[in-house]
Design a protein around this motif. Sequence first.
Motif, PDB file in Angstrom:
ATOM      1  N   ASP A   1       0.921  -1.149   0.085  1.00 33.12           N
ATOM      2  CA  ASP A   1      -0.028  -0.046   0.011  1.00 33.12           C
ATOM      3  C   ASP A   1       0.834   1.105   0.012  1.00 33.12           C
ATOM      4  O   ASP A   1       0.379   2.257  -0.837  1.00 33.12           O
ATOM      5  CB  ASP A   1      -0.871   0.044   1.227  1.00 33.12           C
ATOM      6  N   VAL A   2       2.193   1.105   0.682  1.00 34.49           N
ATOM      7  CA  VAL A   2       2.959   2.435   0.705  1.00 34.49           C
ATOM      8  C   VAL A   2       3.412   2.759  -0.795  1.00 34.49           C
ATOM      9  O   VAL A   2       3.282   3.821  -1.204  1.00 34.49           O
ATOM     10  CB  VAL A   2       3.932   2.397   1.662  1.00 34.49           C
ATOM     11  N   MET A   3       3.804   1.387  -1.399  1.00 33.95           N
ATOM     12  CA  MET A   3       4.404   1.520  -2.601  1.00 33.95           C
ATOM     13  C   MET A   3       3.336   2.191  -3.770  1.00 33.95           C
ATOM     14  O   MET A   3       3.886   2.851  -4.575  1.00 33.95           O
ATOM     15  CB  MET A   3       4.797   0.042  -3.015  1.00 33.95           C
ATOM     16  N   GLN A   4       2.237   1.595  -3.622  1.00 33.42           N
ATOM     17  CA  GLN A   4       0.994   2.117  -4.557  1.00 33.42           C
ATOM     18  C   GLN A   4       0.846   3.740  -4.343  1.00 33.42           C
ATOM     19  O   GLN A   4       0.667   4.342  -5.087  1.00 33.42           O
ATOM     20  CB  GLN A   4      -0.105   1.234  -4.177  1.00 33.42           C
ATOM     21  N   ALA A   5       1.014   3.939  -3.019  1.00 39.36           N
ATOM     22  CA  ALA A   5       0.647   5.378  -2.675  1.00 39.36           C
ATOM     23  C   ALA A   5       1.904   6.215  -3.204  1.00 39.36           C
ATOM     24  O   ALA A   5       1.503   7.549  -3.619  1.00 39.36           O
ATOM     25  CB  ALA A   5       0.417   5.842  -1.384  1.00 39.36           C
TER      26      ALA A   5
ATOM     27  N   LYS B   1      -8.539 -13.237  -1.862  1.00 40.25           N
ATOM     28  CA  LYS B   1      -7.783 -11.912  -1.617  1.00 40.25           C
ATOM     29  C   LYS B   1      -8.525 -10.892  -2.656  1.00 40.25           C
ATOM     30  O   LYS B   1      -9.091 -11.222  -3.674  1.00 40.25           O
ATOM     31  CB  LYS B   1      -6.220 -12.061  -1.923  1.00 40.25           C
ATOM     32  N   SER B   2      -8.297  -9.705  -2.203  1.00 44.83           N
ATOM     33  CA  SER B   2      -8.828  -8.660  -3.007  1.00 44.83           C
ATOM     34  C   SER B   2      -7.463  -8.427  -4.397  1.00 44.83           C
ATOM     35  O   SER B   2      -6.268  -8.925  -3.950  1.00 44.83           O
ATOM     36  CB  SER B   2      -8.649  -7.253  -2.502  1.00 44.83           C
ATOM     37  N   CYS B   3      -7.815  -7.781  -5.628  1.00 41.25           N
ATOM     38  CA  CYS B   3      -6.779  -7.831  -6.656  1.00 41.25           C
ATOM     39  C   CYS B   3      -5.467  -7.095  -6.077  1.00 41.25           C
ATOM     40  O   CYS B   3      -4.645  -7.611  -6.440  1.00 41.25           O
ATOM     41  CB  CYS B   3      -7.474  -6.970  -7.685  1.00 41.25           C
ATOM     42  N   SER B   4      -5.539  -5.946  -5.186  1.00 40.41           N
ATOM     43  CA  SER B   4      -4.447  -5.466  -4.952  1.00 40.41           C
ATOM     44  C   SER B   4      -3.493  -6.270  -4.013  1.00 40.41           C
ATOM     45  O   SER B   4      -2.370  -5.841  -3.552  1.00 40.41           O
ATOM     46  CB  SER B   4      -4.978  -4.024  -4.314  1.00 40.41           C
ATOM     47  N   HIS B   5      -4.096  -7.239  -3.366  1.00 38.80           N
ATOM     48  CA  HIS B   5      -3.039  -8.022  -2.484  1.00 38.80           C
ATOM     49  C   HIS B   5      -2.856  -9.389  -3.087  1.00 38.80           C
ATOM     50  O   HIS B   5      -2.080 -10.140  -2.266  1.00 38.80           O
ATOM     51  CB  HIS B   5      -4.033  -8.233  -1.161  1.00 38.80           C
TER      52      HIS B   5
ATOM     53  N   ASP C   1      -8.843  -0.196  -2.090  1.00 40.56           N
ATOM     54  CA  ASP C   1      -9.500  -1.095  -1.352  1.00 40.56           C
ATOM     55  C   ASP C   1     -10.903  -0.782  -1.135  1.00 40.56           C
ATOM     56  O   ASP C   1     -11.932  -1.790  -0.888  1.00 40.56           O
ATOM     57  CB  ASP C   1      -8.796  -1.306   0.183  1.00 40.56           C
ATOM     58  N   SER C   2     -11.223   0.302  -1.407  1.00 39.36           N
ATOM     59  CA  SER C   2     -12.794   0.808  -1.427  1.00 39.36           C
ATOM     60  C   SER C   2     -13.657   0.210  -2.965  1.00 39.36           C
ATOM     61  O   SER C   2     -14.628   0.425  -2.908  1.00 39.36           O
ATOM     62  CB  SER C   2     -12.992   2.192  -1.200  1.00 39.36           C
ATOM     63  N   ILE C   3     -12.696  -0.026  -3.721  1.00 36.07           N
ATOM     64  CA  ILE C   3     -13.036  -0.577  -5.043  1.00 36.07           C
ATOM     65  C   ILE C   3     -13.272  -2.180  -4.998  1.00 36.07           C
ATOM     66  O   ILE C   3     -12.403  -2.745  -4.916  1.00 36.07           O
ATOM     67  CB  ILE C   3     -12.155   0.075  -6.377  1.00 36.07           C
TER      68      ILE C   3
END
Length: 330
Positions: free
Chosen positions: A8-12, A89-93, A48-50
């Motif tokens: 998440d830090v990397m994505q931000a 898992k969600s796509c981002s994880h 994560d809200s998507i």
Amino acid sequence: MIQLLITDVMQAMAPILDNFQLQALEKTLETFLARFRIEEYASPFPIDSISDDTLLDAFIAAKRIEGCSEKTLIYYSCTIRKMLQQIGKSCSHITTDDLRAYLSEYQQNSRAGKVTIDNIRRILSSFFAWLEDENYILKSPVRRIHKVKTTQTVKETYSDEMLELMRDECGNLRDLAIIDMLASTGMRVGELVRLNRADIDFEGRECVVLGKGSKERPVYFDARTKIHLQNYLLSRSDDNPALFVSLQSPHNRLKVSGVEIRMRNLGRRLNIPKVHPHKFRRTLATKAIDKGMPIEQVQQLLGHAKIDTTMQYAMVNQANVKIAHRKYIA
């Protein structure tokens, strides 16, 4: 948990830092956070809200705009949805290890072949690459999952004798015209059933078909096909614009399944193994290359986007390889 935080830090930071800086940041975070134990972590970032369903719908919509057929879109959607449900898992994880484990488990449980597994890998790669391009994830987890090596199998083609037998025994003018159209043009069966009478240029012995991705291309037929096609059209009394229609009233447009059933039944009657429409296409490609037609021209004839696909269809006659060896080498 730590890996989720790092992701998440990397994505931000991805919109701000370049690749070199991102790699340095990732290593720093891994080293620093390894000293800590994070019991619970909830991602604060918008991705994560998507929901995964929303992302999948957006991907399918993008593929539809690119020209993929509805059949392909359904296959894409089912394949991706099944993976998401299985991994949980969600796509981002989702990580590379998650996908490797999923593909391995899928292969074992379903006893799927290597071609099937590589098709799934290719679809997942397309999905996650799209997520990366749209900045929903930092990096596709499929990048490090390489193409599955498959065994090259020699696929059968029709001999000249088989084709003549089918022509002699097909039983009606329509099926005779279908056999000739498939054999001389190399078109797909889906392209065949979409043709209308008005699409045929008898003078130039050609027609334009609508192929995969809604791409049009010209195909060409021989003199024998022209005669048999004209005879079939003259025998019809209906006003349906379709080139090929059912034999019984009300003479609806022939469907792909209708052609497949007729060819399969004809093969059984003649004791010819594996008679199906696509085999005509492979036969034409093989003969064309065998007789010296440049592979690039065969590619255009078949409507392939990539020449590698054309090479998979074509087999060179081994007798000709032997003759060539004696001519150029021996």
